[in-house]
Design a protein around this motif. Structure first.
Motif, PDB file in Angstrom:
ATOM      1  N   GLY A   1       0.800  -1.219   0.000  1.00  9.44           N
ATOM      2  CA  GLY A   1       0.000   0.000   0.000  1.00  9.44           C
ATOM      3  C   GLY A   1       0.832   1.267   0.000  1.00  9.44           C
ATOM      4  O   GLY A   1       0.349   2.331  -0.375  1.00  9.44           O
ATOM      5  N   GLY A   2       2.082   1.183   0.428  1.00  6.97           N
ATOM      6  CA  GLY A   2       2.895   2.396   0.522  1.00  6.97           C
ATOM      7  C   GLY A   2       4.366   2.211   0.204  1.00  6.97           C
ATOM      8  O   GLY A   2       5.192   3.064   0.554  1.00  6.97           O
ATOM      9  N   ALA A   3       4.725   1.126  -0.487  1.00  3.47           N
ATOM     10  CA  ALA A   3       6.142   0.891  -0.797  1.00  3.47           C
ATOM     11  C   ALA A   3       6.265  -0.126  -1.928  1.00  3.47           C
ATOM     12  O   ALA A   3       5.373  -0.962  -2.120  1.00  3.47           O
ATOM     13  CB  ALA A   3       6.882   0.371   0.441  1.00  3.47           C
ATOM     14  N   ASN A   4       7.360  -0.070  -2.658  1.00  4.08           N
ATOM     15  CA  ASN A   4       7.696  -1.073  -3.683  1.00  4.08           C
ATOM     16  C   ASN A   4       8.470  -2.230  -3.014  1.00  4.08           C
ATOM     17  O   ASN A   4       9.004  -2.076  -1.916  1.00  4.08           O
ATOM     18  CB  ASN A   4       8.609  -0.476  -4.760  1.00  4.08           C
ATOM     19  CG  ASN A   4       7.903   0.434  -5.775  1.00  4.08           C
ATOM     20  OD1 ASN A   4       8.554   0.983  -6.645  1.00  4.08           O
ATOM     21  ND2 ASN A   4       6.590   0.595  -5.695  1.00  4.08           N
TER      22      ASN A   4
ATOM     23  N   THR B   1      13.643  -6.509  -8.764  1.00  2.03           N
ATOM     24  CA  THR B   1      12.535  -5.643  -8.359  1.00  2.03           C
ATOM     25  C   THR B   1      11.443  -5.663  -9.428  1.00  2.03           C
ATOM     26  O   THR B   1      11.740  -5.657 -10.626  1.00  2.03           O
ATOM     27  CB  THR B   1      13.066  -4.219  -8.040  1.00  2.03           C
ATOM     28  OG1 THR B   1      11.968  -3.375  -7.700  1.00  2.03           O
ATOM     29  CG2 THR B   1      13.837  -3.587  -9.166  1.00  2.03           C
ATOM     30  N   PRO B   2      10.176  -5.768  -8.994  1.00  4.72           N
ATOM     31  CA  PRO B   2       9.085  -5.891  -9.970  1.00  4.72           C
ATOM     32  C   PRO B   2       8.945  -4.678 -10.892  1.00  4.72           C
ATOM     33  O   PRO B   2       9.077  -3.537 -10.452  1.00  4.72           O
ATOM     34  CB  PRO B   2       7.834  -6.023  -9.098  1.00  4.72           C
ATOM     35  CG  PRO B   2       8.319  -6.494  -7.782  1.00  4.72           C
ATOM     36  CD  PRO B   2       9.676  -5.883  -7.610  1.00  4.72           C
ATOM     37  N   LYS B   3       8.687  -4.982 -12.158  1.00  7.52           N
ATOM     38  CA  LYS B   3       8.405  -3.948 -13.151  1.00  7.52           C
ATOM     39  C   LYS B   3       6.938  -4.106 -13.523  1.00  7.52           C
ATOM     40  O   LYS B   3       6.494  -5.205 -13.840  1.00  7.52           O
ATOM     41  CB  LYS B   3       9.301  -4.235 -14.370  1.00  7.52           C
ATOM     42  CG  LYS B   3       9.382  -3.128 -15.389  1.00  7.52           C
ATOM     43  CD  LYS B   3      10.331  -3.622 -16.496  1.00  7.52           C
ATOM     44  CE  LYS B   3      10.265  -2.765 -17.704  1.00  7.52           C
ATOM     45  NZ  LYS B   3      11.191  -1.647 -17.666  1.00  7.52           N
ATOM     46  N   SER B   4       6.196  -3.010 -13.456  1.00  6.29           N
ATOM     47  CA  SER B   4       4.773  -3.056 -13.791  1.00  6.29           C
ATOM     48  C   SER B   4       4.306  -1.640 -14.079  1.00  6.29           C
ATOM     49  O   SER B   4       4.797  -0.688 -13.474  1.00  6.29           O
ATOM     50  CB  SER B   4       3.977  -3.634 -12.600  1.00  6.29           C
ATOM     51  OG  SER B   4       2.631  -3.245 -12.675  1.00  6.29           O
ATOM     52  N   ASP B   5       3.346  -1.512 -14.994  1.00  6.89           N
ATOM     53  CA  ASP B   5       2.810  -0.185 -15.311  1.00  6.89           C
ATOM     54  C   ASP B   5       1.814   0.297 -14.269  1.00  6.89           C
ATOM     55  O   ASP B   5       1.366   1.436 -14.317  1.00  6.89           O
ATOM     56  CB  ASP B   5       2.093  -0.216 -16.672  1.00  6.89           C
ATOM     57  CG  ASP B   5       3.089  -0.407 -17.796  1.00  6.89           C
ATOM     58  OD1 ASP B   5       4.274  -0.096 -17.592  1.00  6.89           O
ATOM     59  OD2 ASP B   5       2.665  -0.877 -18.880  1.00  6.89           O
ATOM     60  N   SER B   6       1.436  -0.591 -13.333  1.00 10.66           N
ATOM     61  CA  SER B   6       0.430  -0.166 -12.357  1.00 10.66           C
ATOM     62  C   SER B   6       0.986  -0.042 -10.938  1.00 10.66           C
ATOM     63  O   SER B   6       0.235  -0.059  -9.971  1.00 10.66           O
ATOM     64  CB  SER B   6      -0.782  -1.099 -12.406  1.00 10.66           C
ATOM     65  OG  SER B   6      -0.376  -2.433 -12.377  1.00 10.66           O
ATOM     66  N   ILE B   7       2.327   0.079 -10.798  1.00 11.89           N
ATOM     67  CA  ILE B   7       2.887   0.375  -9.473  1.00 11.89           C
ATOM     68  C   ILE B   7       3.500   1.775  -9.500  1.00 11.89           C
ATOM     69  O   ILE B   7       3.836   2.308 -10.559  1.00 11.89           O
ATOM     70  CB  ILE B   7       3.937  -0.667  -9.008  1.00 11.89           C
ATOM     71  CG1 ILE B   7       5.190  -0.665  -9.885  1.00 11.89           C
ATOM     72  CG2 ILE B   7       3.319  -2.052  -8.950  1.00 11.89           C
ATOM     73  CD1 ILE B   7       6.299  -1.579  -9.364  1.00 11.89           C
ATOM     74  N   LEU B   8       3.628   2.359  -8.303  1.00 14.47           N
ATOM     75  CA  LEU B   8       4.199   3.707  -8.224  1.00 14.47           C
ATOM     76  C   LEU B   8       5.701   3.630  -8.511  1.00 14.47           C
ATOM     77  O   LEU B   8       6.399   2.797  -7.922  1.00 14.47           O
ATOM     78  CB  LEU B   8       3.974   4.293  -6.823  1.00 14.47           C
ATOM     79  CG  LEU B   8       4.242   5.796  -6.768  1.00 14.47           C
ATOM     80  CD1 LEU B   8       3.105   6.583  -7.418  1.00 14.47           C
ATOM     81  CD2 LEU B   8       4.459   6.273  -5.340  1.00 14.47           C
ATOM     82  N   PRO B   9       6.188   4.464  -9.443  1.00 17.69           N
ATOM     83  CA  PRO B   9       7.641   4.460  -9.691  1.00 17.69           C
ATOM     84  C   PRO B   9       8.381   5.096  -8.506  1.00 17.69           C
ATOM     85  O   PRO B   9       8.625   6.296  -8.466  1.00 17.69           O
ATOM     86  CB  PRO B   9       7.788   5.277 -10.979  1.00 17.69           C
ATOM     87  CG  PRO B   9       6.523   6.019 -11.158  1.00 17.69           C
ATOM     88  CD  PRO B   9       5.457   5.388 -10.313  1.00 17.69           C
ATOM     89  N   SER B  10       8.726   4.243  -7.539  1.00 16.83           N
ATOM     90  CA  SER B  10       9.349   4.697  -6.283  1.00 16.83           C
ATOM     91  C   SER B  10      10.714   5.327  -6.541  1.00 16.83           C
ATOM     92  O   SER B  10      11.565   4.757  -7.223  1.00 16.83           O
ATOM     93  CB  SER B  10       9.506   3.483  -5.355  1.00 16.83           C
ATOM     94  OG  SER B  10      10.492   3.719  -4.380  1.00 16.83           O
TER      95      SER B  10
ATOM     96  N   GLY C   1      12.547  -6.845   0.881  1.00 21.98           N
ATOM     97  CA  GLY C   1      12.398  -5.585   1.614  1.00 21.98           C
ATOM     98  C   GLY C   1      11.350  -4.708   0.959  1.00 21.98           C
ATOM     99  O   GLY C   1      11.032  -4.865  -0.223  1.00 21.98           O
ATOM    100  N   LEU C   2      10.792  -3.788   1.751  1.00 22.71           N
ATOM    101  CA  LEU C   2       9.865  -2.784   1.234  1.00 22.71           C
ATOM    102  C   LEU C   2      10.626  -1.475   1.153  1.00 22.71           C
ATOM    103  O   LEU C   2      11.280  -1.087   2.115  1.00 22.71           O
ATOM    104  CB  LEU C   2       8.677  -2.600   2.178  1.00 22.71           C
ATOM    105  CG  LEU C   2       7.932  -3.866   2.574  1.00 22.71           C
ATOM    106  CD1 LEU C   2       6.711  -3.500   3.422  1.00 22.71           C
ATOM    107  CD2 LEU C   2       7.521  -4.654   1.343  1.00 22.71           C
ATOM    108  N   CYS C   3      10.543  -0.804   0.012  1.00 24.12           N
ATOM    109  CA  CYS C   3      11.307   0.440  -0.101  1.00 24.12           C
ATOM    110  C   CYS C   3      10.418   1.606  -0.480  1.00 24.12           C
ATOM    111  O   CYS C   3       9.521   1.499  -1.321  1.00 24.12           O
ATOM    112  CB  CYS C   3      12.469   0.264  -1.069  1.00 24.12           C
ATOM    113  SG  CYS C   3      11.991  -0.054  -2.758  1.00 24.12           S
ATOM    114  N   GLY C   4      10.659   2.715   0.189  1.00 25.22           N
ATOM    115  CA  GLY C   4       9.897   3.941  -0.051  1.00 25.22           C
ATOM    116  C   GLY C   4      10.410   5.031   0.872  1.00 25.22           C
ATOM    117  O   GLY C   4      11.227   4.758   1.751  1.00 25.22           O
ATOM    118  N   THR C   5       9.918   6.237   0.667  1.00 26.73           N
ATOM    119  CA  THR C   5      10.361   7.349   1.506  1.00 26.73           C
ATOM    120  C   THR C   5      10.051   7.072   2.976  1.00 26.73           C
ATOM    121  O   THR C   5      10.915   7.207   3.840  1.00 26.73           O
ATOM    122  CB  THR C   5       9.675   8.646   1.045  1.00 26.73           C
ATOM    123  OG1 THR C   5      10.074   8.880  -0.299  1.00 26.73           O
ATOM    124  CG2 THR C   5      10.052   9.830   1.907  1.00 26.73           C
ATOM    125  N   ALA C   6       8.805   6.704   3.254  1.00 30.91           N
ATOM    126  CA  ALA C   6       8.417   6.434   4.634  1.00 30.91           C
ATOM    127  C   ALA C   6       9.072   5.147   5.142  1.00 30.91           C
ATOM    128  O   ALA C   6       9.609   5.099   6.247  1.00 30.91           O
ATOM    129  CB  ALA C   6       6.900   6.331   4.730  1.00 30.91           C
TER     130      ALA C   6
END
Ligand code: PLP
Ligand code: COI
Length: 341
Positions: free
Chosen positions: A222-225, A237-246, A281-286
């Protein structure tokens, strides 16, 4: 400048009202010059576009105090251009990325006493956002908008900090194949609320969303790649057109290749493969990089070999290098660090 007297080491990921915020208004086809304000309250018409049809998007980035005492942000230009993309997809006016970066710098500078000190483990989270503000009752885009930025000091996104997480494979979908998963629209997060509340009630930390069309490929949380590490230390790392480009994920790919000499594969990742990975791992700003220890698919457990007590070794190297760059004790690639003061 005196810092606020907060227990920096023990703040969670929450909202605190800081001194100043930025606001710019769009009317008659143009943005005004924008200003800083102390007023944290927004007054809106009952029929505002954002309230009726959720016309809103946002960004998230952080300001850090470096080892040598500067206040910096990390790649704010990429947040600015992603917000341009979000605005276009939602039929909102673009707030130009150069103005976005300037406004981020202004608002962080105005809240310097709220930027957590170096070594505290906390950072200043920066939340730019934009919404349709005039009355809209037929389904159409608003004509007037507000762009704002507030800041709030934060600690780790997940309680327990670097403790490995347990993830549920969700039965819900977050983003449709030709939908809005690739932009940072508020509606994507509204979509995920029932799924995250359900996952938390069942004792999980987060959801893994699969691709809604085939339910065979890993998308994101919900909040990370996601990032995975193979048993022979390849980063996948997954490539998909429907995920946020982190931005964190894009930065980690560079760090893995150029700083750590690792091989990186950005490609479709089948859920079927997950059981064979060594680390996740989950990666994102938060999230920064939050290690995953266990993934549960309808009662079937996948236990990552890295275990439930520590970050896996490659994840740890990625984490240390990225945070070292952000905190200023590892040389950053050209243009990654924007010094504010
Ligand atoms: N995916 C989703 C759904 C997010 O909300 C975020 C957070 O912004 C990310 C991924 C990570 O993106 P970034 O690294 O740019 O913060
Ligand atoms: C961020 O990492 O900035 C996000 O927007 C994620 C959000 C779930 C807090």
């Amino acid at each position: 400048m005196e810092k606020k007297n907060l227990d920096w080491a023990n703040i969670g990921f929450g909202y605190m009202t800081t001194s100043m915020r930025y606001v710019a208004n769009y009317k008659d086809g143009a943005w005004d010059e924008g200003t800083l304000t102390t007023d944290a309250t927004i007054t809106l018409n009952e029929c505002a576009g954002v309230l009726q049809y959720a016309q809103t998007c946002f960004e998230g980035l952080k300001a850090y105090t470096t080892e040598d005492g500067h206040i910096v942000t990390f790649r704010p230009d990429l947040n600015g251009s992603r917000m341009e993309d979000s605005a276009r997809r939602l039929e909102m006016p673009v707030f130009p990325k150069e103005r976005f970066v300037d406004a981020v710098c202004q608002v962080v500078k105005a809240n310097a006493e709220w930027v957590p000190p170096y070594g505290s483990g906390a950072t200043l989270y920066i939340r730019p956002y934009m919404f349709g503000s005039n009355p809209v009752i037929g389904v159409k885009p608003a004509d007037e908008y507000q762009f704002r930025i507030f800041t709030t000091p934060v600690g780790p996104y997940f309680k327990g900090g670097a403790k490995p997480l347990t993830i549920k494979v969700s039965d819900f979908d977050r983003a449709a194949p030709q939908g809005t998963g690739h932009i940072k629209a508020g509606l994507n997060y509204a979509m995920s609320l029932h799924a995250i509340v359900t996952a938390h009630q069942e004792g999980y930390d987060e959801n893994m969303y699969l691709d809604p069309a085939t339910r065979t490929k890993v998308e994101e949380t919900g909040g990370a790649n996601f990032i995975f590490v193979t048993k022979d230390h390849k980063v996948v790392t997954p490539k998909s057109d429907s995920i946020l480009p982190s931005i964190t994920r894009r930065s980690l790919i560079y760090v893995a290749k150029e700083y750590l000499g690792l091989e990186v594969e950005e490609r479709e990742v089948l859920f079927e493969e997950v059981k064979d990975f060594a680390e996740c791992g989950l990666c994102g700003t938060a999230a920064v990089i939050s290690p995953v220890g266990k993934i549960v698919d309808h009662g079937k457990e996948i236990c990552l070999p890295s275990g439930m007590t520590e970050m896996g070794p490659v994840t740890k190297k990625l984490y240390d290098t990225l945070t070292g760059i952000q905190m200023g004790h590892i040389q950053a690639p050209e243009g990654w660090i924007r010094v504010i003061e």
